[in-house]
Design a protein around this motif. Structure first.
Motif, PDB file in Angstrom:
ATOM      1  N   LEU A  28       0.825  -1.209   0.000  1.00 41.61           N
ATOM      2  CA  LEU A  28       0.000   0.000   0.000  1.00 41.61           C
ATOM      3  C   LEU A  28       0.859   1.260   0.000  1.00 41.61           C
ATOM      4  CD1 LEU A  28      -2.702  -1.243   2.519  1.00 41.61           C
ATOM      5  CD2 LEU A  28      -3.156  -0.542   0.156  1.00 41.61           C
ATOM      6  N   MET A  29       1.941   1.237   0.755  1.00 42.15           N
ATOM      7  CA  MET A  29       2.838   2.388   0.790  1.00 42.15           C
ATOM      8  C   MET A  29       3.409   2.670  -0.595  1.00 42.15           C
ATOM      9  SD  MET A  29       4.755   1.472   4.383  1.00 42.15           S
ATOM     10  CE  MET A  29       5.799   2.942   4.544  1.00 42.15           C
ATOM     11  N   ASN A  30       3.746   1.621  -1.323  1.00 37.50           N
ATOM     12  CA  ASN A  30       4.342   1.807  -2.647  1.00 37.50           C
ATOM     13  C   ASN A  30       3.301   2.074  -3.728  1.00 37.50           C
ATOM     14  OD1 ASN A  30       7.295   1.564  -2.387  1.00 37.50           O
ATOM     15  ND2 ASN A  30       6.813  -0.437  -1.508  1.00 37.50           N
ATOM     16  N   LEU A  31       2.035   1.756  -3.466  1.00 32.62           N
ATOM     17  CA  LEU A  31       0.958   2.138  -4.372  1.00 32.62           C
ATOM     18  C   LEU A  31       0.554   3.596  -4.171  1.00 32.62           C
ATOM     19  CD1 LEU A  31      -1.366  -1.005  -4.127  1.00 32.62           C
ATOM     20  CD2 LEU A  31      -0.142  -0.229  -6.166  1.00 32.62           C
ATOM     21  N   SER A  32       0.808   4.100  -2.990  1.00 37.57           N
ATOM     22  CA  SER A  32       0.426   5.467  -2.631  1.00 37.57           C
ATOM     23  C   SER A  32       1.264   6.487  -3.397  1.00 37.57           C
ATOM     24  CB  SER A  32       0.625   5.670  -1.129  1.00 37.57           C
ATOM     25  OG  SER A  32       0.507   7.027  -0.777  1.00 37.57           O
ATOM     26  N   THR A  33       0.628   7.614  -3.713  1.00 34.45           N
ATOM     27  CA  THR A  33       1.347   8.732  -4.329  1.00 34.45           C
ATOM     28  C   THR A  33       1.195  10.019  -3.521  1.00 34.45           C
ATOM     29  OG1 THR A  33      -0.581   9.288  -5.707  1.00 34.45           O
ATOM     30  CG2 THR A  33       1.076   7.801  -6.654  1.00 34.45           C
ATOM     31  N   ILE A  34       0.348   9.991  -2.494  1.00 30.86           N
ATOM     32  CA  ILE A  34       0.055  11.201  -1.725  1.00 30.86           C
ATOM     33  C   ILE A  34       0.559  11.080  -0.292  1.00 30.86           C
ATOM     34  CG2 ILE A  34      -1.779  12.724  -0.883  1.00 30.86           C
ATOM     35  CD1 ILE A  34      -3.450  11.823  -3.313  1.00 30.86           C
ATOM     36  N   VAL A  35       0.005  10.159   0.459  1.00 33.75           N
ATOM     37  CA  VAL A  35       0.411   9.988   1.860  1.00 33.75           C
ATOM     38  C   VAL A  35       1.828   9.441   1.948  1.00 33.75           C
ATOM     39  CG1 VAL A  35      -0.115   8.796   4.027  1.00 33.75           C
ATOM     40  CG2 VAL A  35      -1.982   9.712   2.628  1.00 33.75           C
ATOM     41  N   PHE A  36       2.150   8.504   1.056  1.00 32.47           N
ATOM     42  CA  PHE A  36       3.512   7.956   0.960  1.00 32.47           C
ATOM     43  C   PHE A  36       4.019   8.231  -0.455  1.00 32.47           C
ATOM     44  CE2 PHE A  36       1.441   5.252   4.203  1.00 32.47           C
ATOM     45  CZ  PHE A  36       2.317   5.441   5.263  1.00 32.47           C
ATOM     46  N   PRO A  37       4.666   9.359  -0.699  1.00 37.86           N
ATOM     47  CA  PRO A  37       4.999   9.768  -2.069  1.00 37.86           C
ATOM     48  C   PRO A  37       6.264   9.147  -2.656  1.00 37.86           C
ATOM     49  CG  PRO A  37       5.659  11.475  -0.512  1.00 37.86           C
ATOM     50  CD  PRO A  37       4.959  10.415   0.291  1.00 37.86           C
ATOM     51  N   HIS A  38       7.030   8.402  -1.862  1.00 42.02           N
ATOM     52  CA  HIS A  38       8.303   7.865  -2.340  1.00 42.02           C
ATOM     53  C   HIS A  38       8.232   6.352  -2.525  1.00 42.02           C
ATOM     54  CE1 HIS A  38      10.052  11.619  -0.172  1.00 42.02           C
ATOM     55  NE2 HIS A  38       9.683  11.911  -1.405  1.00 42.02           N
ATOM     56  N   SER A  39       9.372   5.712  -2.577  1.00 45.88           N
ATOM     57  CA  SER A  39       9.465   4.253  -2.615  1.00 45.88           C
ATOM     58  C   SER A  39       9.893   3.764  -1.229  1.00 45.88           C
ATOM     59  CB  SER A  39      10.487   3.798  -3.665  1.00 45.88           C
ATOM     60  OG  SER A  39      10.052   4.149  -4.961  1.00 45.88           O
ATOM     61  N   TYR A  40       9.370   2.593  -0.848  1.00 45.30           N
ATOM     62  CA  TYR A  40       9.581   2.103   0.515  1.00 45.30           C
ATOM     63  C   TYR A  40      10.016   0.649   0.500  1.00 45.30           C
ATOM     64  CZ  TYR A  40       7.124   6.402   1.422  1.00 45.30           C
ATOM     65  OH  TYR A  40       6.768   7.725   1.431  1.00 45.30           O
ATOM     66  N   GLN A  41      10.871   0.322   1.448  1.00 42.30           N
ATOM     67  CA  GLN A  41      11.401  -1.046   1.547  1.00 42.30           C
ATOM     68  C   GLN A  41      11.008  -1.643   2.889  1.00 42.30           C
ATOM     69  OE1 GLN A  41      15.671  -1.296   1.488  1.00 42.30           O
ATOM     70  NE2 GLN A  41      15.695  -3.494   1.106  1.00 42.30           N
ATOM     71  N   HIS A  42      10.570  -2.900   2.823  1.00 42.71           N
ATOM     72  CA  HIS A  42      10.290  -3.646   4.049  1.00 42.71           C
ATOM     73  C   HIS A  42      11.589  -4.222   4.596  1.00 42.71           C
ATOM     74  CE1 HIS A  42       8.775  -7.481   6.109  1.00 42.71           C
ATOM     75  NE2 HIS A  42       8.427  -6.474   6.886  1.00 42.71           N
ATOM     76  N   ILE A  43      11.770  -4.135   5.899  1.00 39.49           N
ATOM     77  CA  ILE A  43      12.961  -4.693   6.553  1.00 39.49           C
ATOM     78  C   ILE A  43      12.569  -6.058   7.139  1.00 39.49           C
ATOM     79  CG2 ILE A  43      14.777  -4.312   8.244  1.00 39.49           C
ATOM     80  CD1 ILE A  43      14.633  -2.206   6.004  1.00 39.49           C
TER      81      ILE A  43
END
Length: 217
Positions: A31-46
């Motif tokens: 969901l974070m990586n589908l987001s363009t507003i609340v989460f505007p960047h790319s995200y990695q799971h640790i």
């Protein structure tokens, strides 16, 4: 003239799996990586968090995020051990009714005394100072209607809780709530500025489906 809200909850036999860390962290990262507003960047799971690492990291500005299920031990036992979905849902209705009583008796009941407030405060306090918080609710915790004036500008349980949190603790971090809206969307909502984003995400349909219907009274 008012409105009557009818809600139907369909929880699959595998609903309990959504409470497993590996599952909900996987879906949240999607969901974070589908987001363009609340989460505007790319995200990695640790995946390896044996030394207390955060759950997710922003690959652009390196912000850290930790995911939390806002449930107490009793609710966890009902789902994880008993898999009693009916009584789990009833418990959340009780939390909503508790907030409704707070609204009706504003001034005599303080929001910081509500159970849901105490649970969320505990989850936030369990994160590190440099970690932002994602609260995952696998049910429509509030009435949220896309493109609705009421949803955008009127207060609800989450906005009231956040306002009280700012009074009680030093909130130098983002708090994002993630929940289904009951109209086919998953809502990403940054409580700091009430920014919302509505996403279609069918992978969660395997575990739950909520349907809300609004009718004039």
């Amino acid at each position: 003239m008012g409105f009557v809200i009818r809600e139907k909850a369909i929880l699959s036999d595998e609903f309990y799996k959504i409470f497993q860390r590996s599952k909900y962290e996987e879906f949240l990262c999607d969901l974070m990586n589908l987001s363009t507003i609340v989460f505007p960047h790319s995200y990695q799971h640790i995946p390896n968090q044996s030394n207390g690492e955060c759950d997710f990291v922003d690959l652009v500005d390196h912000k850290k995020y930790d995911a939390k299920l806002p449930f107490d031990k009793k609710i966890g036992e009902i789902i994880g051990g008993q898999r009693d979905y009916f009584n789990w849902y009833k418990l959340f209705i009780t939390l909503e009714e508790e907030f409704g009583e707070f609204i009706e008796k504003r001034g005599t009941i303080q929001i910081k005394d509500l159970k849901i407030y105490q649970i969320i405060l505990d989850r936030i306090n369990s994160t590190k100072a440099d970690e932002n918080v994602i609260l995952f609710f696998p049910l429509p915790i509030v009435l949220d209607i896309q493109d609705s004036f009421t949803s955008c500008f009127m207060g609800d349980m989450l906005s009231s809780i956040f306002s009280e949190l700012k009074k009680q603790i030093n909130l130098g971090k983002e708090i994002v709530a993630v929940y289904p809206d009951g109209f086919g969307n998953i809502v990403l909502r940054r409580l700091n500025d009430n920014q919302r984003e509505y996403l279609k995400y069918e992978r969660l349909n395997k575990y739950f489906n909520y349907e809300k219907e609004l009718n004039r009274d």
